[in-house]
Scaffold this motif. Structure first.
Motif, PDB file in Angstrom:
ATOM      1  N   LEU A 134       1.064  -1.704 -10.455  1.00  0.00           N
ATOM      2  CA  LEU A 134       1.420  -0.654  -9.496  1.00  0.00           C
ATOM      3  C   LEU A 134       2.701   0.049  -9.942  1.00  0.00           C
ATOM      4  O   LEU A 134       2.827   1.273  -9.808  1.00  0.00           O
ATOM      5  N   ALA A 135       3.644  -0.724 -10.501  1.00  0.00           N
ATOM      6  CA  ALA A 135       4.884  -0.127 -10.987  1.00  0.00           C
ATOM      7  C   ALA A 135       4.609   0.866 -12.109  1.00  0.00           C
ATOM      8  O   ALA A 135       5.300   1.880 -12.235  1.00  0.00           O
ATOM      9  N   ALA A 136       3.596   0.590 -12.928  1.00  0.00           N
ATOM     10  CA  ALA A 136       3.252   1.504 -14.010  1.00  0.00           C
ATOM     11  C   ALA A 136       2.750   2.836 -13.476  1.00  0.00           C
ATOM     12  O   ALA A 136       2.857   3.865 -14.150  1.00  0.00           O
ATOM     13  N   LEU A 137       2.201   2.820 -12.268  1.00  0.00           N
ATOM     14  CA  LEU A 137       1.753   4.057 -11.625  1.00  0.00           C
ATOM     15  C   LEU A 137       2.904   4.776 -10.918  1.00  0.00           C
ATOM     16  O   LEU A 137       2.754   5.932 -10.510  1.00  0.00           O
ATOM     17  N   GLY A 138       4.015   4.071 -10.734  1.00  0.00           N
ATOM     18  CA  GLY A 138       5.158   4.668 -10.040  1.00  0.00           C
ATOM     19  C   GLY A 138       4.852   4.978  -8.596  1.00  0.00           C
ATOM     20  O   GLY A 138       5.252   6.020  -8.077  1.00  0.00           O
ATOM     21  N   GLU A 139       4.144   4.055  -7.920  1.00  0.00           N
ATOM     22  CA  GLU A 139       3.713   4.289  -6.544  1.00  0.00           C
ATOM     23  C   GLU A 139       4.243   3.218  -5.605  1.00  0.00           C
ATOM     24  O   GLU A 139       4.564   2.100  -6.020  1.00  0.00           O
ATOM     25  N   LEU A 140       4.267   3.559  -4.326  1.00  0.00           N
ATOM     26  CA  LEU A 140       4.583   2.608  -3.259  1.00  0.00           C
ATOM     27  C   LEU A 140       3.304   1.997  -2.721  1.00  0.00           C
ATOM     28  O   LEU A 140       2.189   2.480  -2.984  1.00  0.00           O
ATOM     29  N   MET A 208       4.015  -8.978  -1.411  1.00  0.00           N
ATOM     30  CA  MET A 208       4.068  -7.695  -2.100  1.00  0.00           C
ATOM     31  C   MET A 208       3.162  -7.713  -3.328  1.00  0.00           C
ATOM     32  O   MET A 208       2.427  -6.755  -3.586  1.00  0.00           O
ATOM     33  N   GLU A 209       3.201  -8.800  -4.085  1.00  0.00           N
ATOM     34  CA  GLU A 209       2.328  -8.932  -5.246  1.00  0.00           C
ATOM     35  C   GLU A 209       0.862  -8.884  -4.829  1.00  0.00           C
ATOM     36  O   GLU A 209       0.039  -8.196  -5.452  1.00  0.00           O
ATOM     37  N   ARG A 210       0.525  -9.593  -3.763  1.00  0.00           N
ATOM     38  CA  ARG A 210      -0.868  -9.596  -3.292  1.00  0.00           C
ATOM     39  C   ARG A 210      -1.288  -8.211  -2.814  1.00  0.00           C
ATOM     40  O   ARG A 210      -2.404  -7.754  -3.075  1.00  0.00           O
ATOM     41  N   ALA A 211      -0.396  -7.543  -2.098  1.00  0.00           N
ATOM     42  CA  ALA A 211      -0.719  -6.215  -1.584  1.00  0.00           C
ATOM     43  C   ALA A 211      -0.932  -5.223  -2.730  1.00  0.00           C
ATOM     44  O   ALA A 211      -1.790  -4.338  -2.647  1.00  0.00           O
ATOM     45  N   CYS A 212      -0.149  -5.370  -3.798  1.00  0.00           N
ATOM     46  CA  CYS A 212      -0.356  -4.512  -4.971  1.00  0.00           C
ATOM     47  C   CYS A 212      -1.757  -4.720  -5.538  1.00  0.00           C
ATOM     48  O   CYS A 212      -2.465  -3.755  -5.857  1.00  0.00           O
ATOM     49  N   GLY A 213      -2.173  -5.973  -5.663  1.00  0.00           N
ATOM     50  CA  GLY A 213      -3.491  -6.264  -6.209  1.00  0.00           C
ATOM     51  C   GLY A 213      -4.605  -5.713  -5.339  1.00  0.00           C
ATOM     52  O   GLY A 213      -5.604  -5.170  -5.844  1.00  0.00           O
ATOM     53  N   GLN A 215      -4.409  -3.184  -3.245  1.00  0.00           N
ATOM     54  CA  GLN A 215      -4.407  -1.724  -3.316  1.00  0.00           C
ATOM     55  C   GLN A 215      -5.097  -1.237  -4.588  1.00  0.00           C
ATOM     56  O   GLN A 215      -5.901  -0.297  -4.543  1.00  0.00           O
ATOM     57  N   LEU A 216      -4.806  -1.866  -5.702  1.00  0.00           N
ATOM     58  CA  LEU A 216      -5.434  -1.475  -6.958  1.00  0.00           C
ATOM     59  C   LEU A 216      -6.937  -1.718  -6.926  1.00  0.00           C
ATOM     60  O   LEU A 216      -7.725  -0.882  -7.397  1.00  0.00           O
ATOM     61  N   ALA A 217      -7.353  -2.843  -6.354  1.00  0.00           N
ATOM     62  CA  ALA A 217      -8.777  -3.162  -6.272  1.00  0.00           C
ATOM     63  C   ALA A 217      -9.507  -2.205  -5.339  1.00  0.00           C
ATOM     64  O   ALA A 217     -10.616  -1.739  -5.639  1.00  0.00           O
ATOM     65  N   ALA A 218      -8.895  -1.909  -4.188  1.00  0.00           N
ATOM     66  CA  ALA A 218      -9.526  -1.005  -3.233  1.00  0.00           C
ATOM     67  C   ALA A 218      -9.690   0.389  -3.829  1.00  0.00           C
ATOM     68  O   ALA A 218     -10.730   1.044  -3.667  1.00  0.00           O
ATOM     69  N   PRO A 224      -9.527   4.143  -0.302  1.00  0.00           N
ATOM     70  CA  PRO A 224      -9.031   3.332   0.822  1.00  0.00           C
ATOM     71  C   PRO A 224      -8.736   4.196   2.046  1.00  0.00           C
ATOM     72  O   PRO A 224      -8.288   5.341   1.925  1.00  0.00           O
ATOM     73  N   VAL A 225      -8.983   3.621   3.212  1.00  0.00           N
ATOM     74  CA  VAL A 225      -8.706   4.299   4.480  1.00  0.00           C
ATOM     75  C   VAL A 225      -7.366   3.791   4.999  1.00  0.00           C
ATOM     76  O   VAL A 225      -7.247   2.612   5.349  1.00  0.00           O
ATOM     77  N   PRO A 226      -6.338   4.618   5.046  1.00  0.00           N
ATOM     78  CA  PRO A 226      -5.028   4.139   5.489  1.00  0.00           C
ATOM     79  C   PRO A 226      -4.970   3.908   6.989  1.00  0.00           C
ATOM     80  O   PRO A 226      -5.689   4.551   7.769  1.00  0.00           O
ATOM     81  N   ILE A 227      -4.112   3.003   7.386  1.00  0.00           N
ATOM     82  CA  ILE A 227      -3.817   2.762   8.801  1.00  0.00           C
ATOM     83  C   ILE A 227      -2.834   3.836   9.256  1.00  0.00           C
ATOM     84  O   ILE A 227      -1.922   4.210   8.509  1.00  0.00           O
ATOM     85  N   GLY A 228      -3.002   4.351  10.456  1.00  0.00           N
ATOM     86  CA  GLY A 228      -2.133   5.399  10.959  1.00  0.00           C
ATOM     87  C   GLY A 228      -0.692   4.942  11.094  1.00  0.00           C
ATOM     88  O   GLY A 228      -0.403   3.747  11.211  1.00  0.00           O
ATOM     89  N   ARG A 229       0.235   5.895  11.084  1.00  0.00           N
ATOM     90  CA  ARG A 229       1.657   5.570  11.101  1.00  0.00           C
ATOM     91  C   ARG A 229       2.041   4.764  12.336  1.00  0.00           C
ATOM     92  O   ARG A 229       2.766   3.776  12.241  1.00  0.00           O
ATOM     93  N   LYS A 230       1.583   5.169  13.504  1.00  0.00           N
ATOM     94  CA  LYS A 230       1.928   4.464  14.729  1.00  0.00           C
ATOM     95  C   LYS A 230       1.462   3.017  14.669  1.00  0.00           C
ATOM     96  O   LYS A 230       2.201   2.083  15.016  1.00  0.00           O
ATOM     97  N   GLU A 231       0.229   2.818  14.245  1.00  0.00           N
ATOM     98  CA  GLU A 231      -0.323   1.466  14.162  1.00  0.00           C
ATOM     99  C   GLU A 231       0.378   0.650  13.069  1.00  0.00           C
ATOM    100  O   GLU A 231       0.656  -0.542  13.250  1.00  0.00           O
TER     101      GLU A 231
END
Length: 265
Positions: A134-140, A208-213, A215-218, A224-231
């Motif tokens: 994910l760091a190689a993509l420069g993304e959050l 964080m490591e798991r979430a990166c994996g 996100q990349l897999a999804a 991927p369908v993001p969760i809304g800001r409020k939620e």
């Protein structure tokens, strides 16, 4: 045995066991606690494959000498670290307790973060596969799972290539990019997390490591369908605090302590 005709009475809440961070009565007691948690966290990271060669480091602030930090010794595999192996490094990067060298990059980055964040007890950094990808993509991280929401608007990106940090200015740049957040993506490098306990910093790194994996897999599978800001903010409020992290981390800690008691030496 057979149950009575009537359902059994519930156990009073004050008789149920629930993990909470211990309270300490002296700096010596708290120091020993932090050392034990730090050694155990390194063993956990070793089990999870988060070390690679001499890369990766976890530190914990000393409770009495707050400008000094306990760290894993340079060149010792995470899976072999014991409490007695840990070294204490002062604000100038000198080993003041222990018989091994400190990883200079660990001192440069971690000391800058500790100085910038007096409330932080522990810092974790390692070069993990998904974090580096994910760091190689420069993304959050995106809020696409409940766990990722723990970092929603509470992690940052250092949007510049970073190599082995041996220059104090590089450490300060990392600390500034982290700001008040719990996590940082270092572009083309990896992940860094902090916590008010060793357990919290270790849990945030793992999550964080798991979430990166995920996100990349999804993303590889579709859109991927993001969760809304409020939620996402509501979920972060529920699971994004250091106490929640400490509680969530306890099964990992308990397993390594029970199965590898030699780490307490």
């Amino acid at each position: 045995m057979p149950y009575p005709a009537q359902p059994p009475a519930p156990v009073p809440a004050d008789r149920l066991r629930f993990p909470l961070p211990p309270e300490h009565t002296s700096p010596e007691e708290e120091r020993r606690h932090r050392l034990e948690r730090l050694a155990a966290a390194l063993r956990v990271f070793g089990r999870l494959g988060y070390d690679e060669g001499v890369e990766g480091h976890l530190t914990a602030r000393d409770p009495e000498f707050t400008d000094c930090y306990w760290a894993n010794p340079f060149g010792v595999p995470f899976r072999h670290v014991t409490v007695g192996d840990l070294i204490l490094v002062d604000g100038e990067g000198r080993v003041v307790e222990g018989r091994r060298h400190v990883n200079q990059a660990a001192f440069t980055v971690h000391s800058a973060v500790h100085r910038a964040r007096p409330g932080v007890v522990a810092v974790a950094h390692a070069h993990t596969p998904h974090g580096r990808a994910l760091a190689a993509l420069g993304e959050l991280l995106e809020p696409i799972t409940q766990e990722a929401c723990a970092f929603y608007e509470d992690h940052a990106l250092l949007d510049a290539a970073t190599g082995v940090a041996v220059d104090p200015a590089e450490g300060r740049r990392v600390a500034e990019a982290l700001g008040p957040h719990k996590g940082l993506v270092l572009r083309n490098h990896g992940l860094l997390t902090v916590g008010t306990t060793v357990d919290a910093a270790a849990w945030w790194f793992h999550q964080m490591e798991r979430a990166c994996g995920i996100q990349l897999a999804a993303r590889a599978a579709g859109k991927p369908v993001p969760i809304g800001r409020k939620e996402a903010l509501a979920i972060r409020e529920q699971i994004g605090g250091d106490l929640a992290a400490w509680i969530s981390y306890q099964p990992l800690h308990s397993a390594v302590v029970r199965e590898e008691p030699d780490l307490m030496r």
